[in-house]
Design a protein around this motif. Structure first.
Motif, PDB file in Angstrom:
ATOM      1  N   UNK A 232       0.838  -1.187   0.000  1.00 36.54           N
ATOM      2  CA  UNK A 232       0.000   0.000   0.000  1.00 36.54           C
ATOM      3  C   UNK A 232       0.878   1.243   0.000  1.00 36.54           C
ATOM      4  N   UNK A 233       0.304   2.376  -0.352  1.00 39.72           N
ATOM      5  CA  UNK A 233       1.080   3.612  -0.455  1.00 39.72           C
ATOM      6  C   UNK A 233       1.739   3.976   0.873  1.00 39.72           C
ATOM      7  N   UNK A 234       1.016   3.793   1.982  1.00 37.92           N
ATOM      8  CA  UNK A 234       1.565   4.132   3.297  1.00 37.92           C
ATOM      9  C   UNK A 234       2.763   3.251   3.634  1.00 37.92           C
ATOM     10  N   UNK A 235       2.630   1.953   3.408  1.00 37.37           N
ATOM     11  CA  UNK A 235       3.716   1.033   3.742  1.00 37.37           C
ATOM     12  C   UNK A 235       4.888   1.213   2.777  1.00 37.37           C
ATOM     13  N   UNK A 236       4.601   1.454   1.519  1.00 39.32           N
ATOM     14  CA  UNK A 236       5.673   1.692   0.550  1.00 39.32           C
ATOM     15  C   UNK A 236       6.486   2.913   0.940  1.00 39.32           C
ATOM     16  N   UNK A 237       5.827   3.957   1.435  1.00 39.25           N
ATOM     17  CA  UNK A 237       6.543   5.160   1.874  1.00 39.25           C
ATOM     18  C   UNK A 237       7.474   4.852   3.041  1.00 39.25           C
ATOM     19  N   UNK A 238       7.047   3.947   3.924  1.00 37.66           N
ATOM     20  CA  UNK A 238       7.895   3.536   5.050  1.00 37.66           C
ATOM     21  C   UNK A 238       9.091   2.741   4.566  1.00 37.66           C
ATOM     22  N   UNK A 239       8.823   1.736   3.720  1.00 34.94           N
ATOM     23  CA  UNK A 239       9.874   0.802   3.311  1.00 34.94           C
ATOM     24  C   UNK A 239      10.831   1.389   2.296  1.00 34.94           C
ATOM     25  N   UNK A 240      10.352   2.247   1.410  1.00 33.94           N
ATOM     26  CA  UNK A 240      11.180   2.751   0.311  1.00 33.94           C
ATOM     27  C   UNK A 240      11.675   4.174   0.523  1.00 33.94           C
ATOM     28  N   UNK A 241      10.886   4.988   1.256  1.00 37.70           N
ATOM     29  CA  UNK A 241      11.260   6.399   1.430  1.00 37.70           C
ATOM     30  C   UNK A 241      11.717   6.721   2.842  1.00 37.70           C
ATOM     31  N   UNK A 242      11.608   5.756   3.752  1.00 35.95           N
ATOM     32  CA  UNK A 242      12.021   6.007   5.126  1.00 35.95           C
ATOM     33  C   UNK A 242      11.043   6.861   5.908  1.00 35.95           C
ATOM     34  N   UNK A 243       9.760   6.855   5.522  1.00 44.82           N
ATOM     35  CA  UNK A 243       8.757   7.643   6.208  1.00 44.82           C
ATOM     36  C   UNK A 243       8.428   7.045   7.577  1.00 44.82           C
ATOM     37  N   UNK A 244       7.858   7.873   8.449  1.00 46.53           N
ATOM     38  CA  UNK A 244       7.416   7.402   9.753  1.00 46.53           C
ATOM     39  C   UNK A 244       6.110   6.631   9.603  1.00 46.53           C
ATOM     40  N   UNK A 245       5.883   5.683  10.503  1.00 47.88           N
ATOM     41  CA  UNK A 245       4.634   4.940  10.566  1.00 47.88           C
ATOM     42  C   UNK A 245       3.857   5.509  11.749  1.00 47.88           C
ATOM     43  N   UNK A 246       2.832   6.274  11.438  1.00 47.86           N
ATOM     44  CA  UNK A 246       2.091   6.988  12.487  1.00 47.86           C
ATOM     45  C   UNK A 246       1.062   6.087  13.153  1.00 47.86           C
ATOM     46  N   UNK A 247       0.999   6.161  14.458  1.00 44.30           N
ATOM     47  CA  UNK A 247      -0.049   5.459  15.193  1.00 44.30           C
ATOM     48  C   UNK A 247      -1.358   6.221  15.015  1.00 44.30           C
TER      49      UNK A 247
END
Length: 247
Positions: A232-247
């Motif tokens: 998904x876009x949210x998980x891809x941003x975490x895995x590929x762009x180093x984005x934070x995973x917000x609670x």
């Protein structure tokens, strides 16, 4: 274990190439879970973080890649993996978390994160590879992981665990009375599927009410349709762009 670079190790990209890690070609290899764990840590510049059972340093170094002003430190029981974590750039101590040396027991951190072994071997089969079995088979009780993590926290510091969803009751039961403001983020593989992982976060001396968040979904679609990346876009941003995973 003697290493031959061409035969024994791989140099793998994480966070879309922002981070590269030496890993064993065979045995336990870091995957998605430590990246998600690191992404859930809401650290501030100048804070400190301890990665218990750090392996090759994936979680700690993913956190450092996203927040370079956070000072990260690792503890790893297996010498082979501790050496690789050091080579990957992590300040790491080879030690059993159940018998930490005095200088570590005297330190406290703003954040402690851990990806403990997932499987209770009284109800599962051990892996044939020693390194993988140590990483995946629960030799040190989960309660001990939680106890040590809580002790290593500063007042108002946060502990972060990623674990199998069925072990959530054990995680919650293991939290000492000093820990509160507990939050749980379920992670499901697809829409309509039950959560397989959870990230648990709790605060030392926290007083807020327990919070259970809606599940994050790893993959698009209700079922696997074809080979290839489907995050998904949210998980891809975490895995590929180093984005934070917000609670």
């Amino acid at each position: 274990m003697k290493l031959t670079l061409e035969n024994d190790l791989t140099y793998d990209a994480f966070l879309g190439g922002k981070l590269h890690l030496w890993q064993p070609r065979r045995g336990y290899r870091a995957g998605v879970d430590p990246v998600l764990l690191a992404a859930s840590v809401e650290a501030k510049p100048g804070q400190t973080a301890l990665d218990l059972g750090c392996g090759v340093g994936a979680a700690a170094l993913c956190l450092k890649a996203r927040l370079p002003d956070v000072d990260v430190f690792g503890v790893e029981r297996q010498a082979f993996y501790a050496d690789l974590a050091q080579r990957n750039g992590l300040n790491v101590l080879q030690a059993d978390l159940a018998a930490l040396p005095a200088d570590v027991r005297q330190r406290q951190f703003d954040h402690v994160l851990a990806n403990p072994p997932y499987f209770d071997r009284s109800a599962s089969v051990a892996a044939s590879d020693v390194g993988r079995e140590t990483a995946m088979g629960e030799a040190t009780p989960l309660q001990k992981w939680v106890e040590v993590a809580a002790k290593r926290l500063k007042p108002k510091g946060y502990v972060h665990f990623i674990h199998r969803a069925e072990r959530l009751p054990d995680l919650l039961a293991a939290l000492p009375s000093s820990m509160g403001s507990t939050q749980v983020l379920p992670i499901a593989p697809r829409t309509g599927r039950r959560a397989e992982l959870v990230i648990l976060r709790a605060r030392k001396e926290g007083r807020a009410a327990f919070e259970l968040f809606y599940p994050r979904i790893l993959h698009c679609g209700e079922k696997h349709e074809k080979d290839g990346e489907s995050y998904t876009a949210e998980i891809k941003a975490v895995l590929r762009d180093g984005a934070a995973l917000k609670f």
